[in-house]
Motif scaffolding. Structure first.
Motif, short mmCIF file in Angstrom:
data_model
loop_
_atom_site.label_atom_id
_atom_site.label_comp_id
_atom_site.label_asym_id
_atom_site.label_seq_id
_atom_site.Cartn_x
_atom_site.Cartn_y
_atom_site.Cartn_z
N THR A 77 -10.77 -4.77 3.25
CA THR A 77 -12.20 -4.92 3.01
C THR A 77 -12.83 -5.48 4.28
OG1 THR A 77 -11.80 -5.34 0.66
CG2 THR A 77 -13.95 -5.97 1.55
N ALA A 78 -13.47 -4.59 5.03
CA ALA A 78 -14.06 -4.99 6.31
C ALA A 78 -15.35 -5.77 6.12
CB ALA A 78 -14.31 -3.76 7.18
N SER A 91 -0.03 -14.50 -4.77
CA SER A 91 -0.38 -13.32 -3.98
C SER A 91 0.64 -12.19 -4.08
CB SER A 91 -0.55 -13.70 -2.51
OG SER A 91 0.65 -14.24 -1.99
N LEU A 92 1.74 -12.39 -4.82
CA LEU A 92 2.80 -11.38 -4.85
C LEU A 92 3.23 -11.10 -6.29
CD1 LEU A 92 4.61 -9.62 -3.06
CD2 LEU A 92 6.29 -11.49 -3.06
N LEU A 93 3.10 -9.84 -6.69
CA LEU A 93 3.48 -9.40 -8.03
C LEU A 93 4.49 -8.28 -7.92
CD1 LEU A 93 3.05 -9.35 -11.15
CD2 LEU A 93 1.25 -7.66 -10.75
N VAL A 94 5.62 -8.43 -8.60
CA VAL A 94 6.66 -7.41 -8.63
C VAL A 94 6.80 -6.90 -10.06
CG1 VAL A 94 9.08 -6.87 -8.19
CG2 VAL A 94 7.88 -8.48 -6.70
N SER A 95 6.82 -5.60 -10.24
CA SER A 95 6.96 -5.02 -11.57
C SER A 95 7.93 -3.85 -11.52
CB SER A 95 5.60 -4.57 -12.13
OG SER A 95 5.00 -3.62 -11.28
N ALA A 142 3.08 -5.51 -5.31
CA ALA A 142 1.68 -5.67 -4.91
C ALA A 142 1.53 -7.00 -4.17
CB ALA A 142 0.77 -5.62 -6.13
N TRP A 143 1.07 -6.94 -2.94
CA TRP A 143 0.99 -8.12 -2.08
C TRP A 143 -0.45 -8.29 -1.59
CZ3 TRP A 143 3.05 -8.50 3.59
CH2 TRP A 143 2.92 -9.83 4.04
N GLN A 144 -1.06 -9.42 -1.96
CA GLN A 144 -2.39 -9.77 -1.45
C GLN A 144 -2.17 -10.56 -0.16
OE1 GLN A 144 -5.41 -9.03 -3.35
NE2 GLN A 144 -6.43 -9.48 -1.40
N VAL A 145 -2.11 -9.86 0.96
CA VAL A 145 -1.78 -10.47 2.24
C VAL A 145 -2.79 -11.54 2.60
CG1 VAL A 145 -1.27 -10.05 4.67
CG2 VAL A 145 -0.75 -8.29 2.96
N LYS A 146 -4.08 -11.17 2.55
CA LYS A 146 -5.19 -12.08 2.75
C LYS A 146 -6.26 -11.75 1.72
CE LYS A 146 -4.51 -12.65 7.76
NZ LYS A 146 -5.15 -12.52 9.10
N SER A 147 -7.32 -12.50 1.72
CA SER A 147 -8.37 -12.24 0.74
C SER A 147 -8.99 -10.86 0.92
CB SER A 147 -9.46 -13.32 0.86
OG SER A 147 -10.03 -13.31 2.16
N ASP A 148 -8.87 -10.30 2.14
CA ASP A 148 -9.48 -9.00 2.41
C ASP A 148 -8.46 -7.89 2.60
OD1 ASP A 148 -8.41 -9.76 4.79
OD2 ASP A 148 -10.28 -9.78 5.93
N THR A 149 -7.16 -8.18 2.45
CA THR A 149 -6.13 -7.19 2.73
C THR A 149 -5.09 -7.13 1.61
OG1 THR A 149 -6.36 -7.65 5.10
CG2 THR A 149 -4.43 -6.39 4.40
N LYS A 150 -4.86 -5.92 1.10
CA LYS A 150 -3.88 -5.71 0.04
C LYS A 150 -2.90 -4.60 0.45
CE LYS A 150 -6.99 -4.82 -3.05
NZ LYS A 150 -7.64 -4.45 -4.36
N ILE A 151 -1.63 -4.80 0.13
CA ILE A 151 -0.60 -3.80 0.38
C ILE A 151 0.16 -3.56 -0.91
CG2 ILE A 151 1.51 -3.23 1.64
CD1 ILE A 151 0.50 -4.87 3.96
N TYR A 160 -8.88 2.21 3.98
CA TYR A 160 -7.63 2.35 3.23
C TYR A 160 -6.67 3.31 3.93
CZ TYR A 160 -9.65 6.77 1.57
OH TYR A 160 -10.20 8.01 1.50
N LEU A 161 -5.39 3.07 3.72
CA LEU A 161 -4.32 3.90 4.27
C LEU A 161 -3.34 4.22 3.15
CD1 LEU A 161 -2.69 5.17 6.65
CD2 LEU A 161 -1.58 2.93 6.90
N SER A 162 -2.96 5.48 3.01
CA SER A 162 -2.03 5.91 1.98
C SER A 162 -0.91 6.73 2.62
CB SER A 162 -2.75 6.74 0.92
OG SER A 162 -1.85 7.24 -0.04
N LEU A 163 0.33 6.30 2.43
CA LEU A 163 1.50 7.02 2.93
C LEU A 163 2.33 7.46 1.73
CD1 LEU A 163 2.57 4.57 5.79
CD2 LEU A 163 1.08 6.56 5.97
N THR A 164 2.44 8.76 1.50
CA THR A 164 3.19 9.29 0.36
C THR A 164 4.51 9.90 0.83
OG1 THR A 164 1.99 11.40 0.53
CG2 THR A 164 1.09 9.75 -0.95
#
Length: 235
Positions: free
Chosen positions: A194-195, A121-125, A154-163, A202-206
């Motif tokens: 994914t509700a 669930s966790l990918l670092v690049s 990139a973290w797949q927190v749950k099957s429906d949530t990605k950060i 989605y939420l985007s903080l720049t």
């Protein structure tokens, strides 16, 4: 390419890849390119700027060699590339007017990148580029940072949530003047939920920490920004 104003020009690109093994790939490339002057450079007229309708297109020839490797049962991916390019008729500025520089401009450097699957669930690049660029007089090119790097998590927190978190660093560089522009680091954060099969939030903080920086002297960049949205499929 057949341009009504600049006439005909031909460009080429050749690439080769050799699979040394399932985990190691060697590659190389050579090519040429051309870039016509912009409308502003040819005809633009405004305070402190003189146009030049007699400009020639910029031409370049470049080559690169590199390798890609997979390690630890494909958990780690590594890439390294050396590149070298020569630019002729580069468009610079002299006394407020765009001109074609005499002699070639040279660019060479190294690109490194890597990705690591810490878990399912966790990918670092990450990526890093070092560029050594000089104009025909041997002076460092304007607006060409020697050091550019990034880290992405990139973290797949749950099957429906990605950060996803992205950190971008741009080293110091000089602008025309000359004026030194300080290096800067910008952090961006994105979340996706994914509700349902049809609805996605989605939420985007720049520029999360509201970094104050300039990429061109005198032109401010955007500070902190936030976007919250919903996507819904009707069918």
């Amino acid at each position: 390419d057949d341009n009504d104003f600049f006439g005909k020009s031909n460009t080429q690109r050749l690439e080769a890849i050799y699979n040394q093994s399932d985990n190691l790939k060697l590659r190389g490339a050579w090519g040429t390119a051309i870039k016509n002057p912009t409308f502003t450079e040819l005809y633009g007229i405004y305070s402190g700027f003189k146009n030049n309708p007699n400009l020639n297109p910029e031409k370049s020839e470049s080559w690169e060699i590199g390798l890609d490797a997979l390690l630890s049962d494909d958990q780690i991916q590594l890439s390294a590339t050396y590149f070298n390019a020569q630019l002729t008729d580069e468009i610079g500025t002299k006394e407020g007017q765009p001109v074609n520089n005499d002699g070639p401009s040279n660019r060479r450097g190294v690109e490194l990148s890597s990705s690591y699957n810490l878990s399912e669930s966790l990918l670092v690049s990450g990526a890093y580029t070092y560029t050594d660029s000089e104009d025909p007089a041997g002076i460092v090119e304007q607006l060409r940072a020697k050091h550019i790097g990034s880290i992405n998590v990139a973290w797949q927190v749950k099957s429906d949530t990605k950060i996803n978190m992205n950190i971008q660093h741009n080293g110091s560089q000089t602008d025309y003047g000359p004026v030194k522009l300080d290096g800067f680091t910008v952090v961006n954060l994105n979340a996706d939920y994914t509700a349902s099969d049809k609805m996605n939030v989605y939420l985007s903080l720049t520029n999360l920490f509201d970094e104050d920086y300039q990429q061109v002297n005198g032109y401010a960049t955007l500070g902190f920004g936030a976007n919250l949205g919903v996507r819904y499929k009707l069918k």
